[in-house]
Write an enzyme that holds these catalytic residues in place. Structure first.
Site, PDB file in Angstrom:
ATOM      1  N   GLY A  50       0.776  -1.252   0.000  1.00  0.00           N
ATOM      2  CA  GLY A  50       0.000   0.000   0.000  1.00  0.00           C
ATOM      3  C   GLY A  50       0.799   1.288   0.000  1.00  0.00           C
ATOM      4  O   GLY A  50       0.323   2.302  -0.507  1.00  0.00           O
ATOM      5  N   GLU A 106       3.822   4.018   5.981  1.00  0.00           N
ATOM      6  CA  GLU A 106       2.587   3.241   5.788  1.00  0.00           C
ATOM      7  C   GLU A 106       1.584   4.023   4.952  1.00  0.00           C
ATOM      8  O   GLU A 106       1.643   5.249   4.880  1.00  0.00           O
ATOM      9  CB  GLU A 106       1.948   2.945   7.158  1.00  0.00           C
ATOM     10  CG  GLU A 106       2.004   1.494   7.566  1.00  0.00           C
ATOM     11  CD  GLU A 106       1.113   0.546   6.756  1.00  0.00           C
ATOM     12  OE1 GLU A 106       0.849   0.775   5.557  1.00  0.00           O
ATOM     13  OE2 GLU A 106       0.681  -0.450   7.344  1.00  0.00           O
ATOM     14  N   ASP A 107       0.655   3.306   4.363  1.00  0.00           N
ATOM     15  CA  ASP A 107      -0.404   3.977   3.619  1.00  0.00           C
ATOM     16  C   ASP A 107      -1.484   4.512   4.557  1.00  0.00           C
ATOM     17  O   ASP A 107      -1.904   5.647   4.451  1.00  0.00           O
ATOM     18  CB  ASP A 107      -1.014   3.035   2.560  1.00  0.00           C
ATOM     19  CG  ASP A 107      -1.463   1.680   3.117  1.00  0.00           C
ATOM     20  OD1 ASP A 107      -1.241   1.400   4.315  1.00  0.00           O
ATOM     21  OD2 ASP A 107      -2.037   0.890   2.341  1.00  0.00           O
ATOM     22  N   ASP A 110      -5.157   2.261  10.579  1.00  0.00           N
ATOM     23  CA  ASP A 110      -6.577   1.991  10.778  1.00  0.00           C
ATOM     24  C   ASP A 110      -6.744   1.483  12.211  1.00  0.00           C
ATOM     25  O   ASP A 110      -6.701   2.266  13.159  1.00  0.00           O
ATOM     26  CB  ASP A 110      -6.998   0.973   9.713  1.00  0.00           C
ATOM     27  CG  ASP A 110      -8.485   0.700   9.675  1.00  0.00           C
ATOM     28  OD1 ASP A 110      -9.266   1.621   9.954  1.00  0.00           O
ATOM     29  OD2 ASP A 110      -8.878  -0.436   9.357  1.00  0.00           O
ATOM     30  N   LYS A 138      -6.894   7.018  10.364  1.00  0.00           N
ATOM     31  CA  LYS A 138      -8.327   6.893  10.706  1.00  0.00           C
ATOM     32  C   LYS A 138      -8.407   6.677  12.216  1.00  0.00           C
ATOM     33  O   LYS A 138      -8.573   5.543  12.672  1.00  0.00           O
ATOM     34  CB  LYS A 138      -8.906   5.645  10.034  1.00  0.00           C
ATOM     35  CG  LYS A 138      -9.360   5.784   8.609  1.00  0.00           C
ATOM     36  CD  LYS A 138     -10.213   4.558   8.272  1.00  0.00           C
ATOM     37  CE  LYS A 138     -10.076   4.123   6.853  1.00  0.00           C
ATOM     38  NZ  LYS A 138     -10.708   2.811   6.602  1.00  0.00           N
ATOM     39  N   PHE A 159     -14.016   3.538   3.696  1.00  0.00           N
ATOM     40  CA  PHE A 159     -13.009   2.724   3.019  1.00  0.00           C
ATOM     41  C   PHE A 159     -12.511   3.458   1.782  1.00  0.00           C
ATOM     42  O   PHE A 159     -13.279   3.783   0.887  1.00  0.00           O
ATOM     43  CB  PHE A 159     -13.556   1.343   2.666  1.00  0.00           C
ATOM     44  CG  PHE A 159     -12.444   0.376   2.380  1.00  0.00           C
ATOM     45  CD1 PHE A 159     -11.763  -0.239   3.425  1.00  0.00           C
ATOM     46  CD2 PHE A 159     -12.031   0.122   1.082  1.00  0.00           C
ATOM     47  CE1 PHE A 159     -10.689  -1.095   3.176  1.00  0.00           C
ATOM     48  CE2 PHE A 159     -10.969  -0.731   0.819  1.00  0.00           C
ATOM     49  CZ  PHE A 159     -10.302  -1.344   1.871  1.00  0.00           C
ATOM     50  N   VAL A 160     -11.209   3.720   1.763  1.00  0.00           N
ATOM     51  CA  VAL A 160     -10.634   4.512   0.680  1.00  0.00           C
ATOM     52  C   VAL A 160      -9.662   3.700  -0.175  1.00  0.00           C
ATOM     53  O   VAL A 160      -9.058   2.737   0.300  1.00  0.00           O
ATOM     54  CB  VAL A 160      -9.917   5.763   1.231  1.00  0.00           C
ATOM     55  CG1 VAL A 160     -10.901   6.731   1.863  1.00  0.00           C
ATOM     56  CG2 VAL A 160      -8.828   5.386   2.242  1.00  0.00           C
ATOM     57  N   ASP A 166      -5.621  -0.279  -1.811  1.00  0.00           N
ATOM     58  CA  ASP A 166      -6.405  -1.178  -2.645  1.00  0.00           C
ATOM     59  C   ASP A 166      -7.698  -1.630  -1.983  1.00  0.00           C
ATOM     60  O   ASP A 166      -7.871  -1.528  -0.770  1.00  0.00           O
ATOM     61  CB  ASP A 166      -5.592  -2.443  -2.927  1.00  0.00           C
ATOM     62  CG  ASP A 166      -5.480  -3.338  -1.687  1.00  0.00           C
ATOM     63  OD1 ASP A 166      -5.081  -2.830  -0.627  1.00  0.00           O
ATOM     64  OD2 ASP A 166      -5.827  -4.535  -1.772  1.00  0.00           O
TER      65      ASP A 166
HETATM   66  P1  IMP Z   1      -4.577  -1.871  10.610  1.00  0.00           P
HETATM   67  O1  IMP Z   1      -3.722  -2.962  11.122  1.00  0.00           O
HETATM   68  O2  IMP Z   1      -6.033  -2.092  10.910  1.00  0.00           O
HETATM   69  O3  IMP Z   1      -4.130  -0.482  11.035  1.00  0.00           O
HETATM   70  O4  IMP Z   1      -4.528  -2.003   9.045  1.00  0.00           O
HETATM   71  C1  IMP Z   1      -3.705  -1.289   8.251  1.00  0.00           C
HETATM   72  C2  IMP Z   1      -3.782  -1.828   6.846  1.00  0.00           C
HETATM   73  O5  IMP Z   1      -5.124  -2.125   6.479  1.00  0.00           O
HETATM   74  C3  IMP Z   1      -3.318  -0.771   5.878  1.00  0.00           C
HETATM   75  O6  IMP Z   1      -1.936  -0.847   5.653  1.00  0.00           O
HETATM   76  C4  IMP Z   1      -4.134  -1.104   4.643  1.00  0.00           C
HETATM   77  O7  IMP Z   1      -3.479  -2.076   3.877  1.00  0.00           O
HETATM   78  C5  IMP Z   1      -5.416  -1.692   5.178  1.00  0.00           C
HETATM   79  N1  IMP Z   1      -6.505  -0.689   5.233  1.00  0.00           N
HETATM   80  C6  IMP Z   1      -7.098  -0.146   6.312  1.00  0.00           C
HETATM   81  N2  IMP Z   1      -8.042   0.734   5.981  1.00  0.00           N
HETATM   82  C7  IMP Z   1      -8.047   0.763   4.632  1.00  0.00           C
HETATM   83  C8  IMP Z   1      -8.806   1.521   3.660  1.00  0.00           C
HETATM   84  O8  IMP Z   1      -9.680   2.372   3.956  1.00  0.00           O
HETATM   85  N3  IMP Z   1      -8.521   1.266   2.359  1.00  0.00           N
HETATM   86  C9  IMP Z   1      -7.578   0.367   1.969  1.00  0.00           C
HETATM   87  N4  IMP Z   1      -6.843  -0.337   2.824  1.00  0.00           N
HETATM   88  C10 IMP Z   1      -7.073  -0.143   4.147  1.00  0.00           C
HETATM   89 MG    MG Z   2      -1.015  -1.788   3.767  1.00  0.00          MG
END
Ligand code: IMP
Ligand code: MG
Length: 188
Positions: A50, A106-107, A110, A138, A159-160, A166
């Site tokens: 990402g 990171e992208d 979340d 987020k 969700f973006v 992706d």
């Molecule tokens: P976390 O462990 O929940 O913080 O997840 C992070 C990963 O989830 C990111 O690196 C993304 O790959 C994916 N992710 C979380 N939210 C989104 C979104 O809105 N769009 C696309 N990918 C997301």
């Molecule tokens: Mg990612």
């Protein structure tokens, strides 16, 4: 317009190409400011896949010497919510990071589970520092105790996709960040 018009799946554009450009340039300046006097080598660690687009732009907005490396972890399947399980698919190429300043790129932050896990893992290898730079944040969705040191934009809980992000491996090549229509992933 081609017959595979990805923009038809986008509800609205959240960050335009111009917005992204300005964000990257601002973060690049902040990073240079903060690390220019460090005695340690700076390694930008892009979390695949990402963050590749962001990483490519960010590294060119940083004009102090730095190294790059990549890690690949998976926390999501084809769905839109975190499984909570983090799997290392590719580790760093650099096997000695002791004494280096690591900046995880990171992208999106979340739930924070992925980065929380990664940060802890990398800290066991004795780097001089570990910081986090995320394009998007987020905060409403955070369940893990982690926050980013550099944030491009704080966004609502939607969700973006695009600019590297992706849905089921698609839309990464959109040049902007847009909210995906819930009908695309079977939402309301
Ligand atoms: P976390 O462990 O929940 O913080 O997840 C992070 C990963 O989830 C990111 O690196 C993304 O790959 C994916 N992710 C979380 N939210 C989104 C979104 O809105 N769009 C696309 N990918 C997301
Ligand atoms: Mg990612």
């Amino acid at each position: 317009m081609n017959k595979y018009d990805m923009s038809a799946d986008i509800e609205r554009v959240l960050l335009s190409e111009q917005d992204l450009k300005e964000m990257v340039s601002r973060i690049g300046k902040e990073i240079c400011q903060d690390y220019q006097d460090s005695r340690h080598p700076l390694i930008l660690v892009s979390v695949l896949k990402g963050s590749v687009v962001f990483m490519g732009d960010l590294m060119r907005a940083i004009d102090i010497p730095c190294f790059i490396d990549f890690m690949s972890v998976s926390s999501y399947g084809a769905g839109t919510t975190s499984s909570g399980v983090v799997k290392i698919i590719k580790d760093l190429d650099t096997n000695v990071i002791a004494g280096a300043d690591l900046l995880l790129v990171e992208d999106i932050l979340d739930s924070g589970k992925t980065l929380c896990y990664l940060k802890q893992l990398l800290q066991t290898r004795n780097p001089a520092s570990v910081k986090i730079c995320t394009l998007l944040d987020k905060p409403d969705r955070r369940t893990a105790p982690i926050q980013a040191d550099y944030v491009g934009a704080t966004i609502p809980d939607a969700f973006v996709v695009g600019y590297g992000l992706d849905y089921a491996e698609r839309y990464r090549n959109l040049p902007y960040v847009g909210i995906l229509k819930p009908s695309v992933y079977g939402g309301e």
